[in-house]
Design a protein around this motif. Structure first.
Motif: not given
Length: 404
Positions: A55-58, A61-62, A65-66, A115, A118
């Protein structure tokens, strides 16, 4: 214990059923059942890695999150993304991350480049180092108008913001990664003392290469094909109304690609000789869209192919308006002139004394070339560019023939 490598969907279903049964037994530590469960879990995990894509991290969203980890506000992202409005557009997925943004987020916030990127075709290593050039210096608006950037839409400011992404993608579609740096650094022999825009020249070369790749020329070029006799036969095609089109076919039969690509602003280009691997490309801009200029520029570039073009010297760029050429340019000039108007015939040509149009036409018939070539030679030697203008013809002649 009978744990086997999983080779099919049926094997996988049986292994999952056995795993479920073992887990329901709640085996004791170091028991035979626990050892079987651990080994079976490893076998299942290995099979899933091979069959289920990761699953490719979005990227958004990354970033969020940071931000949460580091207690950052949207305002804190301005140094990495730009204005607060750009930050808002990026986080709401209305604006894609550009490579400069990704580079700053990677270096400043430590978010992995793979990440944030894209586009699966973009190598994350481009983020690790500073760009080798200023991509905003390319003639972006002109390149957009020529379809170099696909369906990209945006104003001049947006073009600049995504310049690196757009130009890299354009080059990536043309050049393998291992060839791209060599293409960029290829030594260019440039005629003329006017300072041409380096990035515009590079963009033009890429456009030439793009067009050349669309022309399917099956014949392989053989070194030594272009001789004075071969050029002389080519020059005789100028007598036909569709001479430029016949010339393109003549070159294709011998494995040479002829490309017409309009020059970019600030390039002062008439033509170039280039190598695409082992295939010669002759590219003309038709900056002066007349028969006399077309034939001289064409034969001049072919002389470069015959005498000078090598993997060590793969590009010759010519501004034929400039005088005092260097040795290789003088050699190409001489070879082109001899093919168009043999010096022995020219020395005794009556038209050189009379400068009359009927004598120019008669001499052109005698040596089997278009009258505009004789008129062009006289105008150049006499430094009188009003002379025999009616034989030169109207601008736009060549492009009209080649577009039919």
């Amino acid at each position: 214990m009978n744990v086997k490598i999983i080779k099919s969907a049926e094997d996988y279903e049986a292994a999952m059923a056995r795993l479920s049964a073992l887990m329901s037994l709640d085996p004791k530590a170091n028991s035979k059942e626990e050892n079987e469960l651990e080994l079976l879990a490893l076998v299942i995990q290995d099979f899933e890695r091979q069959t289920v894509p990761p699953v490719k991290a979005d990227p958004i969203e990354s970033i969020l999150f940071r931000m949460d980890q580091m207690k950052l506000s949207r305002k804190d992202l301005i140094p990495y993304i730009g204005s607060i409005s750009k930050v808002s557009e990026v986080l709401s997925r209305k604006r894609p991350l550009s490579l400069p943004m990704i580079r700053r987020l990677n270096q400043g916030l430590g978010i992995p480049a793979d990440i944030l990127i894209e586009d699966v075709e973009t190598d994350s290593t481009v983020v690790d180092q500073e760009p080798e050039m200023d991509f905003t210096r390319f003639p972006l608006k002109e390149m957009l108008e020529r379809g170099c950037f696909g369906d990209f839409e945006g104003n001049a400011q947006r073009l600049k913001e995504y310049a690196e992404d757009l130009v890299r993608k354009f080059m990536q579609d043309l050049l393998p990664k291992q060839v791209s740096p060599a293409f960029l650094r290829a030594p260019m022999h440039q005629r003329g003392d006017r300072q041409a825009d380096e990035m515009a020249l590079l963009a033009w070369r890429m456009c030439v290469l793009r067009q050349a790749r669309t022309l399917n020329i099956a014949k392989e070029y053989k070194h030594g094909t272009i001789t004075p006799t071969w050029l002389r036969e080519l020059a005789k095609l100028s007598t036909f109304d569709e001479g430029p089109k016949l010339a393109r076919e003549y070159l294709a039969r011998h494995g040479i690609t002829l490309v017409i690509e309009k020059h970019f602003k600030r390039t002062f280009l008439d033509g170039a000789a280039m190598l695409d691997n082992d295939r010669p490309i002759v590219a003309l801009t038709l900056r002066h869209d007349r028969f006399d200029n077309f034939w001289f520029a064409l034969l001049h570039e072919l002389a470069h192919v015959a005498k000078h073009l090598t993997p060590e010297s793969p590009v010759f760029i010519d501004d034929l308006d400039r005088s005092n050429p260097q040795e290789v340019e003088a050699e190409a000039d001489a070879m082109a002139q001899e093919a168009l108007i043999p010096e022995k015939s020219w020395r005794t040509a009556k038209v050189r004394q009379t400068l009359l149009s009927e004598d120019a036409i008669s001499f052109a018939d005698e040596i089997s070339v278009h009258p505009s070539i004789v008129a062009g030679r006289l105008r150049h030697e006499e430094k009188n560019f009003r002379l025999l203008s009616h034989l030169i013809g109207k601008t736009g002649q060549v492009s009209q023939i080649l577009s039919q």
